[in-house]
Enzyme design. Sequence first.
Site, short mmCIF file in Angstrom:
data_model
loop_
_atom_site.label_atom_id
_atom_site.label_comp_id
_atom_site.label_asym_id
_atom_site.label_seq_id
_atom_site.Cartn_x
_atom_site.Cartn_y
_atom_site.Cartn_z
CB VAL A 1 -0.96 0.03 1.21
CG1 VAL A 1 -2.03 -1.04 1.07
CG2 VAL A 1 -0.21 -0.11 2.52
CB SER A 2 0.49 4.53 -1.56
OG SER A 2 0.31 3.92 -2.82
CB THR A 3 0.10 6.26 3.01
OG1 THR A 3 -1.26 5.80 3.19
CG2 THR A 3 0.16 7.13 1.76
CD GLN B 1 -3.16 3.73 0.95
OE1 GLN B 1 -2.01 3.52 0.62
NE2 GLN B 1 -4.12 4.00 0.08
#
Length: 199
Positions: free
Chosen positions: A8-10, A13
């Site tokens: 996931v990007s962050t 998340q």
Amino acid sequence: MKIGYARVSTIGQNLTRQITRLKQEKLDLIYQEKMSGKDMERPQLKKLLKELTDGDEVYVVSLDRLGRNNNDIIRIINQITIKGAFLNVLDLPSFEGVKDHNLKRLLTNLILEIKKYDAEQERKMIRERQHQGIEQAKLVGKYKGKKIQYCANAAKKENREVYFKVIEMFNKKISKVKIANTLGISRQTVYNILRRNQQ
């Protein structure tokens, strides 16, 4: 060995959905990280690719988990293929029932070719949109083109100084090559400044 990769990007998340889906494939190992897919500088991805061996299978829920842009996805798929491993993308038709390794490799390569085509089409569309935007801006008189870096009214003081120094040195019969080397700029930049000064 069956290896999963979840991303996931962050930090905010959640990886749970991907992990749950990957565990259904009875994997031996799952690499997971919370990092942007804007490039390939991801520790867990690097570790996965480094430790791959011939015959391994890599599982991702979707291709965009490998990366955010098509060029990086292509490079990652290439690295998987070079190691003799296979890629399984769970939201694409499954290769699980394919026992023939050559056929499975062919299908993996097919994904790669599709992504290459997709990337090229995406680049063409971006170039076309840029061209259309420029033409539209020209029609309404808003297109000014790229700002000139070295000129008499350059935004940066040091660039203005370089511009006038080039002209001064050229007037003293110093060669263009020596001007470029002395000022730490390219010969093409020297040519451009002198041409601009003559206009």
